[in-house]
Design a protein around this motif. Structure first.
Motif, PDB file in Angstrom:
ATOM      1  N   SER A   1     -67.431  11.554 -69.976  1.00 42.08           N
ATOM      2  CA  SER A   1     -67.120  11.874 -68.584  1.00 42.08           C
ATOM      3  C   SER A   1     -65.671  12.305 -68.386  1.00 42.08           C
TER       4      SER A   1
ATOM      5  N   GLY B   1     -48.147  24.207 -74.299  1.00 42.05           N
ATOM      6  CA  GLY B   1     -47.812  22.811 -74.561  1.00 42.05           C
ATOM      7  C   GLY B   1     -47.867  21.951 -73.301  1.00 42.05           C
TER       8      GLY B   1
ATOM      9  N   HIS C   1     -48.376   7.180 -71.942  1.00 45.68           N
ATOM     10  CA  HIS C   1     -49.411   7.746 -72.811  1.00 45.68           C
ATOM     11  C   HIS C   1     -49.617   6.818 -74.003  1.00 45.68           C
TER      12      HIS C   1
ATOM     13  N   ALA D   1     -51.936  22.245 -80.499  1.00 48.40           N
ATOM     14  CA  ALA D   1     -52.413  21.194 -79.597  1.00 48.40           C
ATOM     15  C   ALA D   1     -51.657  21.267 -78.283  1.00 48.40           C
ATOM     16  N   ILE D   2     -52.347  20.990 -77.211  1.00 48.97           N
ATOM     17  CA  ILE D   2     -51.664  21.004 -75.915  1.00 48.97           C
ATOM     18  C   ILE D   2     -51.216  19.599 -75.571  1.00 48.97           C
ATOM     19  N   GLY D   3     -50.269  19.519 -74.680  1.00 50.50           N
ATOM     20  CA  GLY D   3     -49.864  18.214 -74.157  1.00 50.50           C
ATOM     21  C   GLY D   3     -48.420  17.884 -74.437  1.00 50.50           C
ATOM     22  N   VAL D   4     -47.793  17.379 -73.381  1.00 57.06           N
ATOM     23  CA  VAL D   4     -46.414  16.938 -73.468  1.00 57.06           C
ATOM     24  C   VAL D   4     -46.423  15.431 -73.196  1.00 57.06           C
TER      25      VAL D   4
ATOM     26  N   ASN E   1     -51.247  19.806 -70.045  1.00 53.07           N
ATOM     27  CA  ASN E   1     -51.636  18.571 -69.364  1.00 53.07           C
ATOM     28  C   ASN E   1     -50.891  18.416 -68.041  1.00 53.07           C
TER      29      ASN E   1
ATOM     30  N   ASN F   1     -55.567  14.897 -78.024  1.00 57.52           N
ATOM     31  CA  ASN F   1     -56.104  15.084 -79.357  1.00 57.52           C
ATOM     32  C   ASN F   1     -55.229  16.083 -80.077  1.00 57.52           C
TER      33      ASN F   1
ATOM     34  N   ARG G   1     -64.033  14.113 -70.710  1.00 54.27           N
ATOM     35  CA  ARG G   1     -63.741  15.170 -71.673  1.00 54.27           C
ATOM     36  C   ARG G   1     -63.357  16.487 -71.059  1.00 54.27           C
ATOM     37  N   SER G   2     -63.724  16.693 -69.810  1.00 55.60           N
ATOM     38  CA  SER G   2     -63.538  18.035 -69.251  1.00 55.60           C
ATOM     39  C   SER G   2     -62.102  18.304 -68.828  1.00 55.60           C
ATOM     40  N   SER G   3     -61.225  17.366 -69.051  1.00 57.32           N
ATOM     41  CA  SER G   3     -59.892  17.505 -68.485  1.00 57.32           C
ATOM     42  C   SER G   3     -58.825  17.527 -69.567  1.00 57.32           C
ATOM     43  N   SER G   4     -57.713  18.256 -69.306  1.00 56.05           N
ATOM     44  CA  SER G   4     -56.582  18.173 -70.231  1.00 56.05           C
ATOM     45  C   SER G   4     -55.631  17.069 -69.816  1.00 56.05           C
ATOM     46  N   THR G   5     -55.967  16.404 -68.709  1.00 54.28           N
ATOM     47  CA  THR G   5     -55.080  15.340 -68.220  1.00 54.28           C
ATOM     48  C   THR G   5     -55.007  14.215 -69.230  1.00 54.28           C
ATOM     49  N   ILE G   6     -53.807  13.693 -69.440  1.00 59.42           N
ATOM     50  CA  ILE G   6     -53.640  12.537 -70.310  1.00 59.42           C
ATOM     51  C   ILE G   6     -53.296  11.358 -69.410  1.00 59.42           C
TER      52      ILE G   6
END
Lengths: 358, 576
Positions: free
Chosen positions: A103, B63, A304, A296-299, B66, A287, A105-110
Motif C-alpha cells: 500500500s 535525487g 529516515h 537511486a532517488i532520495g535525499v 522524495n 531503496n 509502494r506507489s510513493s517516492s515519499t520516505i
C-alpha cells in the motif's frame, strides 16, 4: 528431436514444443505445453507429477541444475517452526503477502520516524543485535545451518518477538544463512558448516509493530587469507558508508563510497539487491543499490530509517538464483560476504540502531 | 564555441546506454543551434536514436524526488527544480555532461529581450503571452520555489542557494524546460530526454518520437510486480508457476521477492547499468517516418501549435506555419453584429443563447471539424511541449493502493468545460472557426428561424449541419457523395439554392465576418499599406536574428491570416 508433441493441457491438444522446467530437471519426459497460459491454467493439476518423485531430498534436490560453485544444499528442510500465540504477528504471517508494504509502494515519499516511535525501534533493534550475537556464537564446524536457525528462532521468541523472515513472501525459515558463494537469502538446511567456510547470518525481528534487520559474516574456524580480507573489506565498506550519512546527503552517493573501497581491494559489488527503508514495514522506501554512479532517488532527512547492506564478491559481481527461487549465488562460484546495519538519520549525522552496545 | 562539451556529452550518452549509429547520423550545429543530421541516405522506419528511460531526467528521477513528492511540487516547476538541483551538483550529478551542454547553450527567449525590443512584438498576440509568462515565472518562484528550498536547509545551504537557486537560475532553467521537455509517459510525465531533445521542429517532419506511455506509475517499468495480479494457488504456500523451458520471456520477480531483480549483461566489465528492471523496449525512440537523404536534418513535429506558442515557449516561430491562428474576441463579434443590426438587445439575446447551448452542437459536428475543435482547446494552456494524448490509467492489482485509486479517462474531444468562451479563432488559411460561423448564423438568422431552433434541438442541429455542409462545399470545394440505401455511392450532394431571405442572412454573415477581421486588424495596428508577402520579404532582408526575427515572423504570419481572410470572405460576398 523431430518428434511432434501435443499439449498436455486439459482439452487442449495443440502442438507443443515447450516443456515444464521442473519435469526437465526431474527427468520426467513428455510434459509439453503449447503456451505459458495453458501451462498456468493446468499448473495445479500438473505439479502433482513432480510430487510423485518426492520432495527435494539429499544434496541433489534439483537434478540437472548447474551449480556455479562447490556448495550444495542438503535437504530435506526441517518442519515449520512454531511461534507462540501470544506473540504479535506481522500482516503477512498467514498469507505470505505483505499488504501494508504494497500500500505504500506507489510513493517516492520516505517516512520520517517520530521520536516516540524511535524509542520503541531502538529497543527492537537491540533485541535484534542480541539474537544475532547469539546466533554468531553458535557458529562452529559441524553445526548445521538448520541448527543455527533453531537457535535464532528460539532466541527470537524468547524475547517475545516474531522472526520477520518467517513466511515473508512465503519464505519458510526464521533467518537467512548464506555460506561461501551464497550472496544472500540462503535457506537454512542440513549441511554442516565446515572449517574454512565463511557464513553470513541475517536476522530480523518484529515486535511492538516494528521490524529490525541486521547481518554479519563470520569465519568458521580457520579460513584462507582472501576470505579474511573479503570479510574485513566488506565490514569496512559498510562503516565508510555509514560515516557519510547525514541530512542532505543523497542515497545514491552511498554506492560511490562502497564501490570505491571494494574496488581498491580488487573485489566487486553485487548489483541486484538493494538496501531498504525499514520500520513498520520490513521493506519500504528508500531503496538504493550499493554500486557506484547509480540513480537511486532520495535525499536524506532527519528521521529516515534504513539499512545499508553491501554484498561484496571475490570475483564477478554477477549473481544467479538456485531453483528454490531464494538462494542467490555468485555466478563464478567465488565467495561473497555481507554486513548489514540499520540506522536513523539524526540532526548531526547518524545513529546506528543495531550497533553492538558495549 | 567549444565542441568539447558535445564530445563529452556523446561519451556520456554512450556510457549510459543511449544508442545511435555513428555512421548513420551526427549531431552538429545548424540553423537553430544543435540538430541531428543524416550522414547517409536512410529509410523510413529506421530507428535513429534510442534513449533508455532510465537516463531521462524528471521530477521522479532526480535525487530530490522524495522531497518534490512530499511537497507536492507539480508540473514544470518540479522539473525545473530537478534540473536546478542536478546542475548544482556539478560533476557529481548523474547528468553532469548533459547539463554542462545545456549550460553552454541557454536558449534566447523573447522574454530575455529588454522591454523596448519587445515593443515591436506588440503587433502580434505573442506579446501578451510573453508578458504573462514573465509574471507567472516570478510568481512561481516566489510562491513555490523559495518556500520549497527554505524548507530543506540541509539540502539547500546558504552557499548553494546563492549560487544555484536565484531567480536568474530559475529563469534560465525554465527556458530549458520550456524548449526541451518532452512528455514521456505516465511515470516521468514531462522530462529532459538527452539526445532526443536535439531534434528540432518542423510542421512537416520526417521522424517522430515514440515512447510507451502506459507504464507502471509506481516504478515506470513496462511490466512489473506492481502491475501483475498475484497468482494465488489453493495451497498453503504461495506458489509461482515456473516458466516453460525455452520461452524467451524475462523472468519477473515474484511478489515474494523483497529486492529488485538482477540485470542481464553480456560483458564482464563493470558497467554503469541501472538497477531497475531493464526492459530493452522501455525507451524513448526517434524513428524516421520516411526516406531521407544524406545531409537532411531529422525533424519531428512538436505539436500543432500556433506561432505565438512557438515563440513564447520554444523561442522560435515558423514561416507559413500551417497551424498558426489569429484570435478573435467575442467583443469584436458583438461590435460587428451591432454595426449591421443596430440592435444591441437582439445581439445580446442571440449571443447568450449561443453560449448557453453551443456545447450540444460541438459534439454533433464532430466529423469534419475535429481539427478546428482541437485547436480551440489547445492554445490556452501552459505549454512545455505538451501534446494531447489519451490518458487511460488501467489500474493496478486488487491490493488497493491508497494514492492511485482513481481511473481517469479523458476523451478525445478536448476540454469542453475548460476553454474560455469568449475567444475564437481564424486558421492559417484565413477561415473562421466553427464557433464563429455558428454564432454569426445565429446572430443574423430571421426571428422565425431563431424561434424554431430554440424549441427543438433537432431542428437546430439540422440547421447547423446545413451551414457546415455549405461551408465545405462552397468554401472548401469539397465534394460529398451521398450513399444510396443499398450502400452504393450515387450522386454528389447538391445544395439547395438559397431563398432570398436566406441569401440576405448569408450576406450579413459575410459582411460581419469581414467587419470582425478589420476590427481585429485595427486592434493590433495591422495595416494593409503593405501586403503580407511584402512584409515577409522585408523581414528576410532585415538581417535580424533570434527573438527579434521570430517576433517578426509572428507579426507577419498573423497579417497573412487576416489578409487571406479578407480575400476569402470578400470573394464569397461578391459571388452572392
Amino acid at each position: 528431436m523431430n518428434q511432434r508433441h501435443l499439449c498436455k493441457g486439459l482439452d487442449c491438444g495443440k502442438e507443443a514444443t515447450l516443456q515444464c522446467p521442473s519435469c526437465i530437471k526431474l527427468d520426467i519426459p513428455g510434459s509439453y505445453f503449447c503456451s505459458q497460459t495453458c501451462f498456468k491454467d493446468n499448473w495445479t493439476t500438473h505439479k502433482a507429477v513432480h510430487k510423485r518423485t518426492g520432495e527435494p531430498s539429499g544434496s541433489d534436490p534439483w537434478p540437472g541444475y548447474k551449480y556455479s560453485g562447490p556448495l550444495r544444499p542438503l535437504y530435506p528442510l526441517s518442519p515449520r517452526r512454531e511461534v507462540p500465540a501470544h506473540i504479535q504477528r506481522p500482516d503477512y504471517a498467514e498469507t505470505g503477502i505483505p499488504l501494508s508494504e504494497l500500500s505504500v509502494r506507489s510513493s517516492s515519499t520516505i517516512e520520517a520516524v517520530s521520536e516516540a516511535d524511535l524509542v520503541v525501534l531502538r529497543k527492537v533493534c537491540q533485541l535484534g543485535r542480541e539474537v544475532l550475537d547469539i546466533g554468531l556464537a553458535a557458529v562452529k564446524p559441524g553445526v548445521t545451518a538448520d541448527e543455527i536457525d533453531r537457535v535464532i528462532h528460539e532466541a527470537t521468541i524468547a524475547r517475545d518477538a516474531y522472526p520477520s523472515t518467517l513466511y515473508y513472501n512465503g519464505y519458510k525459515k526464521s533467518c537467512c544463512i548464506s555460506v561461501n558463494e551464497v550472496i544472500c537469502h540462503g535457506i537454512p538446511d542440513q549441511r554442516p558448516l565446515q572449517e574454512g567456510d565463511i557464513v553470513n547470518l541475517d536476522v530480523s525481528l518484529f515486535k511492538d509493530g516494528f521490524h529490525t534487520d541486521l547481518n554479519e559474516t563470520k569465519a568458521v574456524g580457520k579460513v584462507d587469507d582472501t576470505s579474511l580480507r573479503l570479510i574485513k573489506t566488506t565490514r569496512e565498506c559498510l562503516e565508510k558508508a555509514i560515516a557519510t550519512v547525514k541530512p542532505g546527503a543523497l542515497y545514491r552517493d552511498l554506492g560511490n563510497v562502497i564501490e570505491s573501497h571494494a574496488k581498491s581491494e580488487g573485489f566487486s559489488v553485487v548489483r541486484s539487491f538493494l538496501a531498504h527503508g525499514i520500520h513498520r514495514h520490513f521493506h519500504c522506501a528508500p531503496n538504493f543499490p550499493h554500486y557506484a554512479r547509480n540513480k537511486a532517488i532520495g535525499v536524506m532527512k532527519v528521521g529516515h530509517v534504513f539499512t545499508i547492506e553491501p554484498m561484496i564478491n571475490e570475483g564477478t559481481w554477477k549473481d544467479q538464483m538456485w531453483p528454490d527461487d531464494w538462494t542467490a549465488v555468485t555466478s563464478d562460484g567465488k565467495r561473497s560476504a555481507q554486513f548489514e546495519q540499520m540506522m536513523v538519520v539524526t540532526k548531526t549525522g547518524v545513529e546506528v540502531l543495531t550497533a553492538r552496545r558495549v | 564555441m567549444t565542441a568539447q562539451d558535445l564530445t563529452n556529452f556523446l561519451a556520456w550518452a554512450e556510457e549510459n546506454g543511449i544508442k545511435w549509429d555513428k555512421n548513420a547520423i551526427e549531431v552538429r550545429e545548424g540553423k537553430h543551434g544543435l540538430g541531428v543530421y543524416a550522414k547517409k541516405n536512410l529509410e523510413g522506419g529506421f530507428e535513429a536514436i534510442q534513449v533508455p528511460k532510465s537516463i531521462v531526467l524528471s521530477a521522479v528521477s532526480t535525487g530530490i524526488a522524495n522531497l518534490l513528492e512530499e511537497e507536492n511540487v507539480e508540473g514544470y516547476v518540479g522539473l525545473t527544480l530537478a534540473g536546478m538541483y542536478e546542475a548544482s551538483l556539478g560533476t557529481e550529478s548523474v547528468w553532469s555532461a548533459y547539463l554542462a551542454l545545456l549550460a553552454n547553450r541557454t536558449p534566447v527567449m523573447a522574454s530575455d529581450l529588454p522591454e523596448d525590443a519587445r515593443e515591436l512584438m506588440k503587433k502580434c498576440e505573442a506579446y501578451a503571452d510573453i508578458e504573462t509568462d514573465l509574471k507567472d515565472m516570478q510568481s512561481d518562484y516566489d510562491t513555490i520555489v523559495v518556500p520549497f528550498i527554505e524548507k530543506h536547509p540541509d539540502v539547500f545551504t546558504e552557499d548553494i542557494k546563492a549560487k544555484f537557486f536565484s531567480f536568474e537560475n530559475f529563469r534560465i532553467m525554465t527556458a530549458h524546460v520550456s524548449t526541451r521537455a518532452i512528455d514521456v509517459d505516465d511515470f516521468h510525465v514531462s522530462a529532459f530526454v538527452p539526445f532526443v531533445d536535439f531534434i528540432n521542429h518542423s510542421s512537416e517532419p520526417n521522424a517522430e518520437h515514440l515512447a510507451h506511455e502506459d507504464v507502471c506509475e509506481v516504478c515506470g517499468a513496462l511490466s512489473c510486480e506492481h502491475m501483475d495480479e498475484s497468482d494465488e494457488s489453493d495451497d498453503e504456500d504461495v506458489e509461482e508457476v515456473p516458466e516453460l523451458a525455452h520461452e524467451n520471456k524475462e523472468k519477473r520477480a515474484a511478489a515474494k521477492k523483497a529486492a529488485a531483480a538482477a540485470k542481464d549483461s553480456e560483458s564482464d566489465d563493470e558497467e554503469d547499468g541501472d538497477w531497475e528492471d531493464e526492459d530493452p523496449e522501455n525507451t524513448c525512440d526517434i524513428v524516421l517516418d520516411e526516406d531521407i537523404k544524406k545531409g537532411d536534418e531529422i525533424t519531428r513535429n512538436y505539436g500543432p501549435f500556433p506561432n505565438k506558442i512557438f515563440l513564447s515557449k520554444y523561442g522560435f516561430a515558423e514561416i507559413g506555419n500551417p497551424d498558426d491562428t489569429v484570435t478573435i474576441q467575442l467583443e469584436m463579434i458583438r461590435k460587428a453584429a451591432d454595426g449591421i443590426l443596430n440592435n444591441a438587445a437582439l445581439v445580446e439575446e442571440r449571443v447568450k443563447w449561443f453560449l448557453d447551448t453551443e456545447d450540444i452542437f460541438i459534439g454533433e459536428s464532430d466529423d469534419e471539424d475535429s481539427d478546428e475543435e482541437h485547436e480551440g482547446g489547445c492554445c490556452d494552456h501552459d505549454h512545455e511541449g505538451h501534446e494531447h494524448h489519451d490518458h487511460e490509467h488501467t489500474h493496478v492489482a486488487k491490493e488497493a493502493m491508497a494514492d492511485v485509486d482513481e481511473e481517469d479517462e479523458e476523451e478525445d474531444s478536448d476540454d469542453e468545460d475548460d476553454f474560455p468562451r469568449d475567444i475564437m479563432y481564424m486558421d492559417s488559411d484565413g477561415a473562421v472557426d466553427d464557433r464563429i460561423l455558428m454564432l454569426m448564423n445565429v446572430l443574423f438568422m430571421e426571428q422565425e428561424q431563431f424561434d424554431k431552433i430554440q424549441e427543438s434541438v433537432d431542428v437546430a442541429t439540422e440547421y447547423f449541419n446545413d451551414v457546415f455542409l455549405r461551408r465545405d462545399i462552397e468554401e472548401n470545394g469539397v465534394e460529398i457523395m451521398e450513399e444510396n440505401e443499398d450502400g452504393t455511392e450515387d450522386s454528389k450532394v447538391e445544395l439547395e439554392p438559397l431563398t432570398d431571405a436566406a441569401r440576405q442572412v448569408r450576406k450579413n454573415v459575410l459582411e460581419a465576418i469581414l467587419a470582425v477581421i478589420r476590427l481585429r486588424a485595427d486592434a493590433y495596428n495591422v495595416t494593409d499599406k503593405t501586403t503580407a508577402e511584402d512584409d515577409l520579404e522585408a523581414l528576410l532582408n532585415a538581417n535580424l536574428s533570434g527573438p527579434l526575427f521570430y517576433g517578426g515572423v509572428c507579426v507577419q504570419g498573423e497579417k497573412q491570416i487576416l489578409q487571406s481572410g479578407l480575400k476569402h470572405y470578400g470573394d464569397l460576398l461578391a459571388a452572392i
